[in-house]
Scaffold this active site. Structure first.
Site, PDB file in Angstrom:
ATOM      1  N   ASN A 154       0.949  -1.281  -0.117  1.00  0.00           N
ATOM      2  CA  ASN A 154       0.038  -0.061   0.152  1.00  0.00           C
ATOM      3  C   ASN A 154       0.868   1.426  -0.009  1.00  0.00           C
ATOM      4  O   ASN A 154       0.495   2.319  -0.343  1.00  0.00           O
ATOM      5  CB  ASN A 154      -1.082   0.083   1.236  1.00  0.00           C
ATOM      6  CG  ASN A 154      -0.425   0.258   2.660  1.00  0.00           C
ATOM      7  OD1 ASN A 154       0.811  -0.412   2.656  1.00  0.00           O
ATOM      8  ND2 ASN A 154      -0.995   0.795   3.352  1.00  0.00           N
ATOM      9  N   GLY A 230       2.705  -4.759   7.834  1.00  0.00           N
ATOM     10  CA  GLY A 230       1.798  -5.702   7.072  1.00  0.00           C
ATOM     11  C   GLY A 230       0.517  -6.355   7.950  1.00  0.00           C
ATOM     12  O   GLY A 230       0.114  -5.419   9.091  1.00  0.00           O
ATOM     13  N   SER A 231       0.270  -7.669   7.770  1.00  0.00           N
ATOM     14  CA  SER A 231      -1.268  -8.070   8.630  1.00  0.00           C
ATOM     15  C   SER A 231      -0.647  -8.384  10.170  1.00  0.00           C
ATOM     16  O   SER A 231       0.096  -8.779  10.430  1.00  0.00           O
ATOM     17  CB  SER A 231      -1.971  -9.115   7.908  1.00  0.00           C
ATOM     18  OG  SER A 231      -1.082 -10.103   8.301  1.00  0.00           O
ATOM     19  N   ASN A 232      -1.739  -8.184  10.728  1.00  0.00           N
ATOM     20  CA  ASN A 232      -1.517  -8.678  12.427  1.00  0.00           C
ATOM     21  C   ASN A 232      -1.072  -9.843  12.436  1.00  0.00           C
ATOM     22  O   ASN A 232      -0.201 -10.363  13.330  1.00  0.00           O
ATOM     23  CB  ASN A 232      -2.874  -8.266  12.991  1.00  0.00           C
ATOM     24  CG  ASN A 232      -2.862  -8.375  14.239  1.00  0.00           C
ATOM     25  OD1 ASN A 232      -2.802  -9.385  15.078  1.00  0.00           O
ATOM     26  ND2 ASN A 232      -2.540  -7.188  15.025  1.00  0.00           N
ATOM     27  N   VAL A 234       0.030 -12.243  10.242  1.00  0.00           N
ATOM     28  CA  VAL A 234       1.527 -12.510   9.839  1.00  0.00           C
ATOM     29  C   VAL A 234       2.447 -11.807  11.006  1.00  0.00           C
ATOM     30  O   VAL A 234       3.543 -12.601  11.261  1.00  0.00           O
ATOM     31  CB  VAL A 234       1.990 -11.702   8.549  1.00  0.00           C
ATOM     32  CG1 VAL A 234       3.373 -12.095   7.963  1.00  0.00           C
ATOM     33  CG2 VAL A 234       1.018 -12.694   7.490  1.00  0.00           C
ATOM     34  N   GLY A 235       2.437 -10.760  11.293  1.00  0.00           N
ATOM     35  CA  GLY A 235       3.285  -9.890  12.297  1.00  0.00           C
ATOM     36  C   GLY A 235       3.323 -10.881  13.623  1.00  0.00           C
ATOM     37  O   GLY A 235       4.251 -10.726  14.057  1.00  0.00           O
ATOM     38  N   GLU A 252       4.404  -3.314  12.300  1.00  0.00           N
ATOM     39  CA  GLU A 252       3.502  -2.135  12.171  1.00  0.00           C
ATOM     40  C   GLU A 252       2.505  -3.066  11.374  1.00  0.00           C
ATOM     41  O   GLU A 252       2.458  -3.339  10.433  1.00  0.00           O
ATOM     42  CB  GLU A 252       3.955  -0.980  11.578  1.00  0.00           C
ATOM     43  CG  GLU A 252       3.148   0.456  11.812  1.00  0.00           C
ATOM     44  CD  GLU A 252       1.989   0.162  10.826  1.00  0.00           C
ATOM     45  OE1 GLU A 252       0.972  -0.011  11.439  1.00  0.00           O
ATOM     46  OE2 GLU A 252       1.968   0.587   9.582  1.00  0.00           O
ATOM     47  N   CYS A 286      -2.971   2.085   6.147  1.00  0.00           N
ATOM     48  CA  CYS A 286      -3.051   1.688   7.931  1.00  0.00           C
ATOM     49  C   CYS A 286      -3.790   2.832   8.910  1.00  0.00           C
ATOM     50  O   CYS A 286      -4.306   2.519   9.722  1.00  0.00           O
ATOM     51  CB  CYS A 286      -1.748   1.307   8.402  1.00  0.00           C
ATOM     52  SG  CYS A 286      -0.801   0.240   7.210  1.00  0.00           S
ATOM     53  N   GLU A 387     -10.263  -4.492  10.826  1.00  0.00           N
ATOM     54  CA  GLU A 387      -9.749  -3.405   9.608  1.00  0.00           C
ATOM     55  C   GLU A 387     -10.197  -4.149   8.284  1.00  0.00           C
ATOM     56  O   GLU A 387     -10.270  -5.148   8.059  1.00  0.00           O
ATOM     57  CB  GLU A 387      -8.186  -3.706   9.701  1.00  0.00           C
ATOM     58  CG  GLU A 387      -7.756  -2.808   8.819  1.00  0.00           C
ATOM     59  CD  GLU A 387      -6.104  -2.669   8.806  1.00  0.00           C
ATOM     60  OE1 GLU A 387      -5.545  -3.869   8.889  1.00  0.00           O
ATOM     61  OE2 GLU A 387      -5.206  -1.657   8.827  1.00  0.00           O
TER      62      GLU A 387
HETATM   63  C1  UN1 Z   1       0.368   3.357   5.810  1.00  0.00           C
HETATM   64  O1  UN1 Z   1      -0.861   3.527   5.531  1.00  0.00           O
HETATM   65  O2  UN1 Z   1       1.068   2.364   6.176  1.00  0.00           O
HETATM   66  O3  UN1 Z   1       0.116   8.820   7.484  1.00  0.00           O
HETATM   67  C2  UN1 Z   1       1.321   4.500   5.845  1.00  0.00           C
HETATM   68  C3  UN1 Z   1      -0.128   8.320   6.472  1.00  0.00           C
HETATM   69  C4  UN1 Z   1       1.122   8.406   5.511  1.00  0.00           C
HETATM   70  C5  UN1 Z   1       1.496   6.873   5.628  1.00  0.00           C
HETATM   71  C6  UN1 Z   1       0.761   5.647   5.721  1.00  0.00           C
HETATM   72  N1  UN1 Z   1       1.978   9.313   5.642  1.00  0.00           N
HETATM   73  O4  UN1 Z   1      -1.261   8.469   5.964  1.00  0.00           O
END
Ligand code: UN1
Length: 497
Positions: A154, A230-232, A234-235, A252, A286, A387
């Site tokens: 993404n 990535g996904s929760n 997998v993380g 993250e 995210c 999500e």
């Molecule tokens: C993400 O979606 O993993 O803060 C990153 C934001 C962008 C980065 C998003 N600067 O929306």
């Protein structure tokens, strides 16, 4: 093949060489359904080679003074700047995000290059008094060694720069597995590293699946750090394996971000904030807003203004600059969103607009989904808890500020949150009480700047942060150094007068 890309088949970048791989798969433009390029599906051997190359290179790289390491990042920043338009177009082709947002993402990489290059002349440690006479004490950051980075589709370039630039300036070597959906940014960035004069082996790119390439990186004993977005699910697996190996890991893993709209909010401004953070990038950030927690006194007004504003959203190929909302990454993404629409209806939320795919006329071949608004959702519904990663937002009415905070915090994730209010006391209470790594006041939930820490609480992460100076904590160890210049044995805690 597109003329912007000079190849039909990407290759791994290992020890400064482009290494072809027989087994490949197609990268599909989500806006058209057409093939853009072939990407390698590497095996575990490629990871072994990349790690061996990184290990050898890292020993030398760590000896290069940090300000000189930083010179490479300045050159990388300049090359990114020169190629911003080309990179943005390629990014739109592989990921689908509209061109304006693609330019924003490449800019994030440029910002990160110059910011981290500046760290070459900082990388601050501390000097501190010793408890003994004629003794000097200090702490300094040292590189960890070979680091593995695993990046999502993404934000294929921005997130890669959040992780690789601090790793490199701090004296590590990198093995990088980009998402197979969006490998072109990795290919272009590897070329830029090469042209920028990064010594061979300091960055290695291995294309392939998470289950093969990612897994061998996580299991490889010579990779000492894994940084993953990535996904929760997998993380958690990565964390468990890294735990067994005592390997450092930074995760993250998404969010269920909310915008709170209070009864005293500037409603027009809140509508703009919701529109941008819920439907920008088709909700595939995210940080995307997928819940609006609205005070019941302004719920009707907000719904009505939001519905009107949503009519402005144009949906289509992001290379067409009149489009505001691009496609969803693939059919699996579409299926997941459709499932949540059904779940939302069954749970009793009211669908006000959207909830369907587009396959007609100009949208043929692409993966388009309409911006969707549910209302009268309750905080415990699955559409308000899980999500969705699509352009779907649910309005949850509340009766007070306290209830809004409780609903905001009552989810598994803790990445980003936002409040629209004119009341200064509420602003300060909110920034204290909202349990997320990022809090916005009178702005939407997206748009983090690279010099601040990026990450979140609870299910979003494991306490580490991407970007900001804090990213250096992931890629360095602290070393404490004592220099005794008294000429005699002095025992700490004992020979203190
Ligand atoms: C993400 O979606 O993993 O803060 C990153 C934001 C962008 C980065 C998003 N600067 O929306």
């Amino acid at each position: 093949m597109d003329t912007l890309l000079e190849t039909e088949k990407l290759a791994n970048f290992i020890n400064g060489e482009w290494v072809e791989v027989e087994n490949t798969t197609a990268v599909i433009n989500p806006a058209t359904g057409k093939e853009v390029v072939q990407v390698p599906l590497s095996d575990a051997n490629a990871v072994d080679q990349a790690v061996a190359s990184a290990q050898a290179a890292q020993k030398q790289w760590a000896l290069v003074p940090a300000p000189q390491r930083a010179e490479v990042l300045y050159r990388v920043g300049n090359l990114l700047k020169e190629r911003k338009e080309k990179l943005s177009q390629l990014l739109t082709m592989e990921n689908g995000k509209v061109l304006e947002e693609a330019r924003g993402e490449v800019q994030e990489g440029i910002d990160m290059a110059f910011y981290m290059a500046g760290e070459g002349r900082r990388l601050f440690g501390q000097t501190t008094p010793s408890e003994l006479k004629d003794k000097f004490a200090m702490s300094q950051r040292v590189p960890v060694g070979v680091v593995g980075i695993i990046t999502p589709w993404n934000f294929p370039i921005a997130i890669a720069t959040w992780k690789s630039f601090p790793a490199i300036v701090a004296g590590n070597a990198v093995v990088w597995k980009p998402a197979t959906e969006t490998p072109i940014m990795a290919y272009e960035l590897a070329k830029i590293f090469e042209e920028g004069g990064l010594p061979k082996g300091v960055i290695n790119v291995v294309f392939g699946s998470g289950s093969t390439v990612g897994d061998s990186m996580v299991h490889h004993p010579d990779i000492r750090v894994i940084s993953f977005t990535g996904s929760n699910e997998v993380g958690r697996n990565i964390a468990a394996e890294c735990g067994r190996q005592l390997k450092k890991v930074s995760l993250e893993m998404g969010g269920k971000n909310a915008i709170i709209v209070m009864d005293d909010a500037d409603i027009d401004l809140a509508v703009e904030g919701i529109l941008w953070s819920a439907f920008g990038t088709s909700g595939q950030r995210c940080t995307a807003c997928s819940r609006v927690i609205v005070h019941e006194a302004v719920k009707g007004k907000l719904e009505q203004k939001l519905l009107t504003a949503m009519e402005r959203l144009t949906i289509g190929d992001g290379l067409d600059e009149s489009m505001k909302v691009g496609p969803i990454i693939n059919q699996a993404g579409i299926r997941k969103i459709k499932d949540y629409i059904e779940i939302g209806k069954e749970e009793g939320a009211k669908l006000l607009v959207g909830g369907h795919e587009f396959r007609d006329g100009a949208h043929q071949g692409g993966n388009y989904f309409s911006p969707t608004l549910f209302t009268d959702a309750t905080a415990d519904m699955r559409i308000a808890q899980e999500e969705i990663f699509g352009p779907v937002v649910s309005l949850i009415p509340v009766q007070s500020f306290e209830e809004a905070v409780e609903v905001n915090n009552g989810v598994e994730f803790g990445l980003s949150s936002s409040i629209f209010t004119q009341n200064v006391n509420r602003v300060f209470q909110a920034q204290r009480d909202l349990d997320t790594g990022i809090v916005y006041v009178n702005a939407g939930t997206t748009g983090a700047e690279i010099h601040l820490p990026f990450g979140g609480t609870k299910g979003t992460g494991n306490g580490h942060r991407d970007s900001g100076v804090q990213a250096l904590d992931v890629f360095t160890e602290w070393k404490a150094v004592y220099v005794d210049y008294s000429g005699k044995l002095q025992r700490a805690q004992i020979d203190v007068e």
